[in-house]
Structures are given as structure tokens and as C-alpha cells.
Design a protein around this motif. Sequence first.
Motif, PDB file in Angstrom:
ATOM      1  N   ASP A  41      58.789  44.916  22.280  1.00  0.00           N
ATOM      2  CA  ASP A  41      59.736  44.557  23.342  1.00  0.00           C
ATOM      3  C   ASP A  41      59.867  45.631  24.412  1.00  0.00           C
ATOM      4  O   ASP A  41      60.321  45.362  25.517  1.00  0.00           O
ATOM      5  CB  ASP A  41      61.106  44.271  22.720  1.00  0.00           C
ATOM      6  N   ARG A  42      59.524  46.869  24.066  1.00  0.00           N
ATOM      7  CA  ARG A  42      59.556  47.958  25.048  1.00  0.00           C
ATOM      8  C   ARG A  42      58.122  48.385  25.359  1.00  0.00           C
ATOM      9  O   ARG A  42      57.504  49.095  24.563  1.00  0.00           O
ATOM     10  CB  ARG A  42      60.331  49.162  24.513  1.00  0.00           C
ATOM     11  N   PRO A  43      57.583  47.971  26.478  1.00  0.00           N
ATOM     12  CA  PRO A  43      56.182  48.286  26.797  1.00  0.00           C
ATOM     13  C   PRO A  43      55.896  49.785  26.847  1.00  0.00           C
ATOM     14  O   PRO A  43      54.777  50.220  26.574  1.00  0.00           O
ATOM     15  CB  PRO A  43      55.981  47.633  28.176  1.00  0.00           C
ATOM     16  N   GLN A  44      56.911  50.591  27.216  1.00  0.00           N
ATOM     17  CA  GLN A  44      56.680  52.029  27.344  1.00  0.00           C
ATOM     18  C   GLN A  44      56.795  52.773  26.013  1.00  0.00           C
ATOM     19  O   GLN A  44      56.512  53.968  25.938  1.00  0.00           O
ATOM     20  CB  GLN A  44      57.677  52.646  28.341  1.00  0.00           C
ATOM     21  N   ALA A  45      57.231  52.078  24.963  1.00  0.00           N
ATOM     22  CA  ALA A  45      57.430  52.740  23.672  1.00  0.00           C
ATOM     23  C   ALA A  45      56.094  53.094  23.031  1.00  0.00           C
ATOM     24  O   ALA A  45      55.052  52.514  23.348  1.00  0.00           O
ATOM     25  CB  ALA A  45      58.241  51.837  22.744  1.00  0.00           C
ATOM     26  N   SER A  46      56.142  54.042  22.109  1.00  0.00           N
ATOM     27  CA  SER A  46      54.923  54.471  21.431  1.00  0.00           C
ATOM     28  C   SER A  46      54.441  53.381  20.479  1.00  0.00           C
ATOM     29  O   SER A  46      55.230  52.577  19.980  1.00  0.00           O
ATOM     30  CB  SER A  46      55.181  55.755  20.640  1.00  0.00           C
ATOM     31  N   PRO A  47      53.137  53.355  20.185  1.00  0.00           N
ATOM     32  CA  PRO A  47      52.617  52.393  19.210  1.00  0.00           C
ATOM     33  C   PRO A  47      53.268  52.520  17.836  1.00  0.00           C
ATOM     34  O   PRO A  47      53.446  51.524  17.136  1.00  0.00           O
ATOM     35  CB  PRO A  47      51.116  52.726  19.156  1.00  0.00           C
ATOM     36  N   VAL A  48      53.631  53.742  17.456  1.00  0.00           N
ATOM     37  CA  VAL A  48      54.280  53.940  16.167  1.00  0.00           C
ATOM     38  C   VAL A  48      55.615  53.210  16.124  1.00  0.00           C
ATOM     39  O   VAL A  48      55.980  52.588  15.124  1.00  0.00           O
ATOM     40  CB  VAL A  48      54.472  55.446  15.883  1.00  0.00           C
ATOM     41  N   TRP A  49      56.370  53.269  17.212  1.00  0.00           N
ATOM     42  CA  TRP A  49      57.675  52.597  17.295  1.00  0.00           C
ATOM     43  C   TRP A  49      57.507  51.097  17.073  1.00  0.00           C
ATOM     44  O   TRP A  49      58.246  50.486  16.296  1.00  0.00           O
ATOM     45  CB  TRP A  49      58.302  52.885  18.653  1.00  0.00           C
ATOM     46  N   SER A  50      56.540  50.497  17.743  1.00  0.00           N
ATOM     47  CA  SER A  50      56.306  49.062  17.609  1.00  0.00           C
ATOM     48  C   SER A  50      55.850  48.715  16.195  1.00  0.00           C
ATOM     49  O   SER A  50      56.291  47.717  15.609  1.00  0.00           O
ATOM     50  CB  SER A  50      55.255  48.600  18.623  1.00  0.00           C
ATOM     51  N   ALA A  51      54.964  49.524  15.648  1.00  0.00           N
ATOM     52  CA  ALA A  51      54.461  49.262  14.299  1.00  0.00           C
ATOM     53  C   ALA A  51      55.577  49.338  13.264  1.00  0.00           C
ATOM     54  O   ALA A  51      55.634  48.540  12.325  1.00  0.00           O
ATOM     55  CB  ALA A  51      53.355  50.253  13.954  1.00  0.00           C
ATOM     56  N   GLN A  52      56.492  50.281  13.420  1.00  0.00           N
ATOM     57  CA  GLN A  52      57.599  50.418  12.477  1.00  0.00           C
ATOM     58  C   GLN A  52      58.532  49.212  12.538  1.00  0.00           C
ATOM     59  O   GLN A  52      59.045  48.756  11.513  1.00  0.00           O
ATOM     60  CB  GLN A  52      58.375  51.703  12.761  1.00  0.00           C
ATOM     61  N   ARG A  53      58.742  48.685  13.723  1.00  0.00           N
ATOM     62  CA  ARG A  53      59.596  47.500  13.861  1.00  0.00           C
ATOM     63  C   ARG A  53      58.961  46.282  13.182  1.00  0.00           C
ATOM     64  O   ARG A  53      59.638  45.533  12.466  1.00  0.00           O
ATOM     65  CB  ARG A  53      59.850  47.222  15.346  1.00  0.00           C
ATOM     66  N   LEU A  54      57.657  46.107  13.381  1.00  0.00           N
ATOM     67  CA  LEU A  54      56.993  44.973  12.744  1.00  0.00           C
ATOM     68  C   LEU A  54      56.952  45.150  11.230  1.00  0.00           C
ATOM     69  O   LEU A  54      57.060  44.173  10.478  1.00  0.00           O
ATOM     70  CB  LEU A  54      55.577  44.822  13.303  1.00  0.00           C
ATOM     71  N   THR A  55      56.808  46.390  10.781  1.00  0.00           N
ATOM     72  CA  THR A  55      56.808  46.671   9.344  1.00  0.00           C
ATOM     73  C   THR A  55      58.125  46.245   8.694  1.00  0.00           C
ATOM     74  O   THR A  55      58.148  45.801   7.536  1.00  0.00           O
ATOM     75  CB  THR A  55      56.555  48.169   9.094  1.00  0.00           C
ATOM     76  N   ALA A  56      59.243  46.365   9.413  1.00  0.00           N
ATOM     77  CA  ALA A  56      60.544  45.950   8.881  1.00  0.00           C
ATOM     78  C   ALA A  56      60.616  44.439   8.718  1.00  0.00           C
ATOM     79  O   ALA A  56      61.290  43.928   7.815  1.00  0.00           O
ATOM     80  CB  ALA A  56      61.660  46.437   9.797  1.00  0.00           C
ATOM     81  N   VAL A  57      59.916  43.696   9.583  1.00  0.00           N
ATOM     82  CA  VAL A  57      59.985  42.228   9.557  1.00  0.00           C
ATOM     83  C   VAL A  57      59.075  41.649   8.475  1.00  0.00           C
ATOM     84  O   VAL A  57      59.372  40.598   7.895  1.00  0.00           O
ATOM     85  CB  VAL A  57      59.611  41.644  10.931  1.00  0.00           C
ATOM     86  N   ARG A  58      57.956  42.311   8.177  1.00  0.00           N
ATOM     87  CA  ARG A  58      56.945  41.749   7.282  1.00  0.00           C
ATOM     88  C   ARG A  58      57.497  41.340   5.912  1.00  0.00           C
ATOM     89  O   ARG A  58      57.259  40.198   5.476  1.00  0.00           O
ATOM     90  CB  ARG A  58      55.777  42.715   7.102  1.00  0.00           C
ATOM     91  N   PRO A  59      58.234  42.198   5.189  1.00  0.00           N
ATOM     92  CA  PRO A  59      58.739  41.752   3.879  1.00  0.00           C
ATOM     93  C   PRO A  59      59.775  40.639   3.986  1.00  0.00           C
ATOM     94  O   PRO A  59      59.862  39.790   3.095  1.00  0.00           O
ATOM     95  CB  PRO A  59      59.341  43.030   3.273  1.00  0.00           C
ATOM     96  N   PHE A  60      60.538  40.623   5.057  1.00  0.00           N
ATOM     97  CA  PHE A  60      61.511  39.540   5.267  1.00  0.00           C
ATOM     98  C   PHE A  60      60.778  38.219   5.471  1.00  0.00           C
ATOM     99  O   PHE A  60      61.155  37.186   4.906  1.00  0.00           O
ATOM    100  CB  PHE A  60      62.400  39.873   6.467  1.00  0.00           C
TER     101      PHE A  60
END
Length: 313
Positions: A55-74
Motif C-alpha cells: 500500500d505504500r509504494p515508497q516503503a522497503s520491500p521488507v516492510w511489504s513482505a512482513q505485512r503479507l507474511t502476517a496475512v498468510r496464516p490467517f
Amino acid sequence: MTLHTELDTYLTQRRSMGYQLTTAEYLLRQFCDWLAERSKSDSFTIEDAVAWARDRPQASPVWSAQRLTAVRPFAAWLNARTGDISCIPAGLLPARTTRREPYIYTQHDLDQMLTACPQHFSNQRVADTMATIIGLLAATGLRIGEALRLRVADLDIQAHVLTVHATKHPLDRVVPLHPTTTTALIDYLTSPARLATCPAADGPIFVNQRGTAFVSATIEQHFRSLTTAIGLRHDGRPPPRLHDLRHTFATRHMIAAYRAGTDPARTLGLLATWLGHTGIEHTYWYLSAAPELLTAAARRLEPTPQSAERNPS
């Protein structure tokens, strides 16, 4: 049922198995709110999850990956529960986790910080608090959050141990103290500046001006102020952190093991227990970022003159 309701059930079930999920809950509630704003209150797609994570284009790839990692088990839990939501494949947003090289404090650094506390902090209680916290973290390797959650009853003066309440997993642990550390904690507990706040007899060890527990941000701010005042800096690198005292504790013990010729694997296992890690791999994380330790390990592997004679090239 809405995703918000399903999330409550998901969190309840996983916490019953011992997971804390503090960060996961924060992120997942953000995700459900984001979906609700887009009129998706009962379902989502893999594309939705990726779009939210990025959602934040300027954010680091790690930030985006961590957010998706939170959704995966849910998503996997919802898939098993209802079958209406697809599982999210691993590696959709790959990003290498970056680690910051820790500042490994020398004994001179520690002495300098402890000596500077009374001069730098005009408030006697703050000076006493910071000196005691720095000494405690250096001597035990505690996390700052664990130290600030310590209560008076957690200190066993006779046995020289602390009961440390876990922050990252459900298991508490007992941490042994050197008698001098016990004495320093007793001196802080009975100091006039601390007693002037009228703290509860069964309250926190480290108290603010109201006699209640500190928040970690306040202690971190005091620490940055102190290290800046005494000029404690990595050349061209980010400033030292309180958490680096934990890195220092682990690193110094492993360096001592290599230099003494003792079994490093045994020391590593003891460190994992002492630091409250659920697995040795978490302790490796602390150690692999320290070049000084890698140098000590490399020297251990260097052939001795005797071995060179036995194995001529």
C-alpha cells in the motif's frame, strides 16, 4: 460472519496454543479495516492481500513482505475453515531480511555511560534509573521490555535470581544474578529518589515520577541523549541502541568461550536458555551480525604449529 469476527476467532484459537500475536493482530486488523473500506467485509483475494501489503509504494520491500507474511496464516486458516479464501503462496513478495550491525560495547564504554549518568541527568531518580538499567542489561542480556516489566516480587534477594516474564513467547524464565547485580538492584529499590514517588510495594522495580512503570520509548530517549552527550558513536553508522547491550552480552560470552578453548556449542545452548530464546537459531541471529565474534571463531580454526607439523602441506 465478517472478517473482523473471523479474525477474533482466529486470534483466540491461536492464543490458546500459546502464541501472543501482538504485531500480527495489529496488522490483521489494519488489513480487515482496509478491506471494509473497499466493501469487502467477508472475503478477499490473493490480489487484495498483495495490494494491501504494498500500500505504500515508497516503503522497503521488507516492510511489504512482513505485512503479507502476517496475512498468510490467517488466509490459510480461513481456507481450512470455509474454503472460500485461497491460500497465499510463499515468496510472492520476496525480500531479504536486513540486519543492522550491532554496536558491541567495550568495558570502557559501559564505565563511561555509568559514570556519566549522574552528571548528564539532573533528576536524581532518572540518573539512578538509567545507571541501574544499563548495568542490568549489560549483566543479564535482558530485553528492555522485560526489564521494565520486572516487579519487586520478581527479585529473589536470597537466591540472587530474577523471574523474567516473557514478551515473545509464553514461557517465563529464571535468570541468575551476580551478587553485585543484586546489590545494585537493592540500592535502587531503596534509593530516596525512587521512594519519593511512593511506589507500590508490589509494583514495578523501575518507576517514573508517578511511581508507576516506564514505557520503553522514554528509556530509549534517555539512552540516546546519554550516548550523544558522551560521544558514543559508530563512525558513519547508526547510533548505539539499548538493544545492543543484549548483542554485547551474547557476543562477549561466545568470544570468551572461543578464547578459553571451551565448547562453543555448550555455551551457545546456555545462552539460548539465558536469553529466553525458543531455539538456538534465534541466538545465532544475535551472533552472526558481530564481526568481532567471527574473527574469534576464525582464530579458533587456525592450525597450531603442532598441527601444521603433523599435517605438512
